[in-house]
Write a protein that holds these residues in place. Structure first.
Motif, PDB file in Angstrom:
ATOM      1  N   ASP A  74      95.682 -12.939 -99.720  1.00 52.75           N
ATOM      2  CA  ASP A  74      94.866 -13.451 -98.620  1.00 52.75           C
ATOM      3  C   ASP A  74      94.433 -12.331 -97.688  1.00 52.75           C
ATOM      4  N   ALA A  75      95.388 -11.468 -97.310  1.00 47.59           N
ATOM      5  CA  ALA A  75      95.060 -10.361 -96.410  1.00 47.59           C
ATOM      6  C   ALA A  75      94.078  -9.394 -97.061  1.00 47.59           C
ATOM      7  N   ALA A  76      94.285  -9.108 -98.355  1.00 46.84           N
ATOM      8  CA  ALA A  76      93.404  -8.167 -99.045  1.00 46.84           C
ATOM      9  C   ALA A  76      91.994  -8.720 -99.177  1.00 46.84           C
ATOM     10  N   ILE A  77      91.869 -10.003 -99.501  1.00 45.90           N
ATOM     11  CA  ILE A  77      90.543 -10.609 -99.634  1.00 45.90           C
ATOM     12  C   ILE A  77      89.851 -10.672 -98.274  1.00 45.90           C
ATOM     13  N   GLY A  78      90.580 -11.044 -97.233  1.00 50.03           N
ATOM     14  CA  GLY A  78      89.980 -11.078 -95.901  1.00 50.03           C
ATOM     15  C   GLY A  78      89.483  -9.714 -95.466  1.00 50.03           C
ATOM     16  N   ASP A  79      90.274  -8.680 -95.738  1.00 48.00           N
ATOM     17  CA  ASP A  79      89.888  -7.320 -95.354  1.00 48.00           C
ATOM     18  C   ASP A  79      88.675  -6.853 -96.154  1.00 48.00           C
ATOM     19  N   ALA A  80      88.670  -7.127 -97.468  1.00 47.94           N
ATOM     20  CA  ALA A  80      87.557  -6.696 -98.318  1.00 47.94           C
ATOM     21  C   ALA A  80      86.268  -7.433 -97.972  1.00 47.94           C
ATOM     22  N   LEU A  81      86.369  -8.711 -97.634  1.00 48.32           N
ATOM     23  CA  LEU A  81      85.184  -9.455 -97.207  1.00 48.32           C
ATOM     24  C   LEU A  81      84.642  -8.894 -95.895  1.00 48.32           C
ATOM     25  N   ALA A  82      85.553  -8.579 -94.974  1.00 50.27           N
ATOM     26  CA  ALA A  82      85.135  -8.068 -93.673  1.00 50.27           C
ATOM     27  C   ALA A  82      84.415  -6.735 -93.793  1.00 50.27           C
ATOM     28  N   LYS A  83      84.830  -5.918 -94.755  1.00 51.03           N
ATOM     29  CA  LYS A  83      84.239  -4.594 -94.914  1.00 51.03           C
ATOM     30  C   LYS A  83      83.062  -4.586 -95.890  1.00 51.03           C
ATOM     31  N   GLY A  84      82.735  -5.751 -96.429  1.00 47.48           N
ATOM     32  CA  GLY A  84      81.641  -5.812 -97.387  1.00 47.48           C
ATOM     33  C   GLY A  84      81.974  -5.216 -98.732  1.00 47.48           C
ATOM     34  N   GLN A  85      83.268  -5.007 -99.018  1.00 46.83           N
ATOM     35  CA  GLN A  85      83.679  -4.444-100.307  1.00 46.83           C
ATOM     36  C   GLN A  85      83.840  -5.528-101.366  1.00 46.83           C
ATOM     37  N   LEU A  86      83.844  -6.769-100.938  1.00 47.55           N
ATOM     38  CA  LEU A  86      83.932  -7.911-101.831  1.00 47.55           C
ATOM     39  C   LEU A  86      82.771  -8.840-101.498  1.00 47.55           C
ATOM     40  N   ARG A  87      82.029  -9.226-102.505  1.00 48.34           N
ATOM     41  CA  ARG A  87      80.864 -10.074-102.253  1.00 48.34           C
ATOM     42  C   ARG A  87      81.298 -11.432-101.713  1.00 48.34           C
ATOM     43  N   THR A  88      80.439 -12.042-100.917  1.00 48.06           N
ATOM     44  CA  THR A  88      80.712 -13.371-100.386  1.00 48.06           C
ATOM     45  C   THR A  88      80.421 -14.406-101.461  1.00 48.06           C
ATOM     46  N   PRO A  89      81.417 -15.169-101.889  1.00 50.29           N
ATOM     47  CA  PRO A  89      81.197 -16.131-102.973  1.00 50.29           C
ATOM     48  C   PRO A  89      80.415 -17.350-102.500  1.00 50.29           C
ATOM     49  N   THR A  90      79.742 -17.983-103.433  1.00 54.84           N
ATOM     50  CA  THR A  90      78.992 -19.205-103.161  1.00 54.84           C
ATOM     51  C   THR A  90      79.369 -20.247-104.209  1.00 54.84           C
ATOM     52  N   GLU A  91      78.954 -21.479-103.994  1.00 50.14           N
ATOM     53  CA  GLU A  91      79.221 -22.527-104.977  1.00 50.14           C
ATOM     54  C   GLU A  91      78.542 -22.194-106.305  1.00 50.14           C
ATOM     55  N   ALA A  92      77.353 -21.600-106.228  1.00 50.69           N
ATOM     56  CA  ALA A  92      76.632 -21.246-107.454  1.00 50.69           C
ATOM     57  C   ALA A  92      77.245 -20.032-108.143  1.00 50.69           C
ATOM     58  N   ASP A  93      77.867 -19.148-107.380  1.00 51.03           N
ATOM     59  CA  ASP A  93      78.470 -17.930-107.931  1.00 51.03           C
ATOM     60  C   ASP A  93      79.828 -17.713-107.270  1.00 51.03           C
ATOM     61  N   PRO A  94      80.835 -18.475-107.699  1.00 53.44           N
ATOM     62  CA  PRO A  94      82.142 -18.425-107.040  1.00 53.44           C
ATOM     63  C   PRO A  94      82.870 -17.111-107.261  1.00 53.44           C
ATOM     64  N   LEU A  95      83.896 -16.891-106.457  1.00 58.48           N
ATOM     65  CA  LEU A  95      84.754 -15.717-106.614  1.00 58.48           C
ATOM     66  C   LEU A  95      85.463 -15.814-107.958  1.00 58.48           C
ATOM     67  N   ARG A  96      85.362 -14.766-108.751  1.00 60.83           N
ATOM     68  CA  ARG A  96      85.968 -14.763-110.083  1.00 60.83           C
ATOM     69  C   ARG A  96      87.297 -14.005-110.034  1.00 60.83           C
ATOM     70  N   VAL A  97      88.384 -14.729-110.325  1.00 54.77           N
ATOM     71  CA  VAL A  97      89.737 -14.175-110.272  1.00 54.77           C
ATOM     72  C   VAL A  97      90.360 -14.284-111.648  1.00 54.77           C
TER      73      VAL A  97
END
Length: 415
Positions: free
Chosen positions: A183-206
């Protein structure tokens, strides 16, 4: 997904944070990119923090806002009375340069991510069914997944009454702490733009490599989708067909859309490259296989908790120990422990050379599992071709006469 001035978005979140009736939980994490360039990081009581959690609890003195802040080593919790004291605490936190806010209420989830232009990308999603906020002060209840969560029951961690089985306490603790780091890593990566923002059409792939009974696969899906409100698609990879069949049955019983691929970590074929790669306790060089796949996929985030480290340990037994380090390898137990440390240090260096920022952390206390080291890597850019990191890596492998399996998989970086 909408864009608006950051101050306007935070002002709206302030209303939710100060509502003691509807706030379920809020998380602030990461640092704004502009603040990072200026050397500023979020602080609480003068301490740099990477994450803050807020929720309301009922104490003998009445309802209080509980603020739990996390630095690199421990958590600090304070309780302030709802009302004017809570307003001061919330305003102080909103003034800090956090990169993202995730706010859960009884009826909605809100995600706010600060951009480098001090704007905010915001996403609000209505809950299909309103939830009830937990106000108990019992720390045992402050879990990312409640003991009676359907996923934990399906995985056999909880019993039919929703209580953690005595024989599964350690597993529950591992899952919880892994989710907290995720959770902390994803929040940090989203905040820094290092992880794309997922959408319903293109969800986060884990993807969970070496998933076994898919504890992490299902727990990650449940937490990221139901608690954080992120669109997510999970995939588990395991060499056993039996595991895939069992996990597919569990997914069907939970109503979860998940994929389970049969194959080795090194050879499994995925329809799309994952954004996030997980690998918990992949044995020996299987961890290297997982890291190599993540690098090849250019995955934005990697969390790997290695298991045994036989490969480098075997190499150390075959080569003379360089002076003056003979005492490090003279005794078998010390040689094995040193091999563990050397292996993970080399893995971290290789990840850095491949363009990742790497943290090596303890993800759960040693009484729960002796294999409690976690490599957390975030992709930041292009590979490193020279400089201090490369020189330190070359010196280390030359001095000890070892050849890391991960380096061989990548056909370098020794060249």
């Amino acid at each position: 997904m909408a864009t608006e001035p950051l101050l306007r978005a935070l002002a709206r979140m302030r209303g939710h944070l100060l509502d003691p009736e509807t706030l379920v939980r809020a998380v602030a994490s990461g640092a704004q990119r502009g603040a990072q360039r200026e050397g500023r990081v979020p602080t609480v009581a003068g301490r740099p923090v990477r994450r803050v959690e807020l929720r309301y609890v009922d104490l003998r003195a009445g309802r209080h806002l509980q603020v739990t802040s996390y630095d690199d080593t421990q958590a600090h919790t304070t309780n302030v009375a709802a009302g004017d004291d809570a307003k001061v605490a919330v305003d102080d936190l909103l003034d800090e340069p956090f990169g993202s806010w995730h706010v859960d209420t009884t009826t909605q989830t809100h995600q706010v991510r600060a951009t480098k232009k001090l704007e905010a990308t915001t996403h609000t999603q209505d809950r299909a069914t309103p939830v009830e906020a937990e106000r108990g002060h019992d720390k045992a209840k402050q879990r990312l997944l409640a003991e009676d969560d359907p996923v934990l029951r399906a995985l056999g961690i909880s019993d039919a009454q929703g209580r953690i089985k005595p024989t599964r306490q350690a597993k529950y603790r591992q899952v919880e702490e892994f989710l907290r780091l995720l959770d902390a890593a994803i929040g940090d990566a989203l905040a820094k733009g290092q992880l794309r923002t997922p959408t319903e059409a293109d969800p986060l792939r884990v993807v969970d490599l070496g998933c076994g009974n898919a504890y992490l696969t299902f727990a990650a899906h449940r937490y990221l989708s139901a608690v954080r409100g992120l669109p997510v698609r999970v995939t588990g990879v395991d060499v056993k067909q039996q595991s895939a069949d069992h996990n597919a049955g569990v997914a069907a019983s939970l109503g979860i859309e998940a994929d389970f691929v049969v194959g080795t970590i090194g050879d499994a074929e995925l329809a799309q490259a994952p954004d996030v790669v997980l690998a918990l306790h992949a044995c020996d060089t299987a961890t290297d296989d997982a890291l190599a796949r993540a690098i090849a996929w250019e995955s934005a985030l990697v969390l790997a908790a290695p298991c045994c480290h036989h490969d480098v340990a075997a190499q150390l037994r075959k080569v003379p120990t360089p002076a003056p380090y003979a005492m490090l390898t003279r005794h078998g137990i010390l040689r094995e422990r040193f091999a563990d440390t050397l292996t993970d240090a080399l893995r971290a260096a290789i990840l850095r050379l491949q363009g990742y920022r790497v943290d090596v952390v303890e993800f759960v206390e040693s009484e729960h599992t002796p294999r409690n080291t976690l490599l957390r890597a975030t992709r930041t850019g292009t590979p490193v071709t020279g400089g201090r990191v490369r020189q330190e890596y070359d010196d280390l492998v030359t001095t000890w006469g070892v050849h890391p399996h991960l380096a061989g998989l990548l056909d370098g970086p020794r060249g």
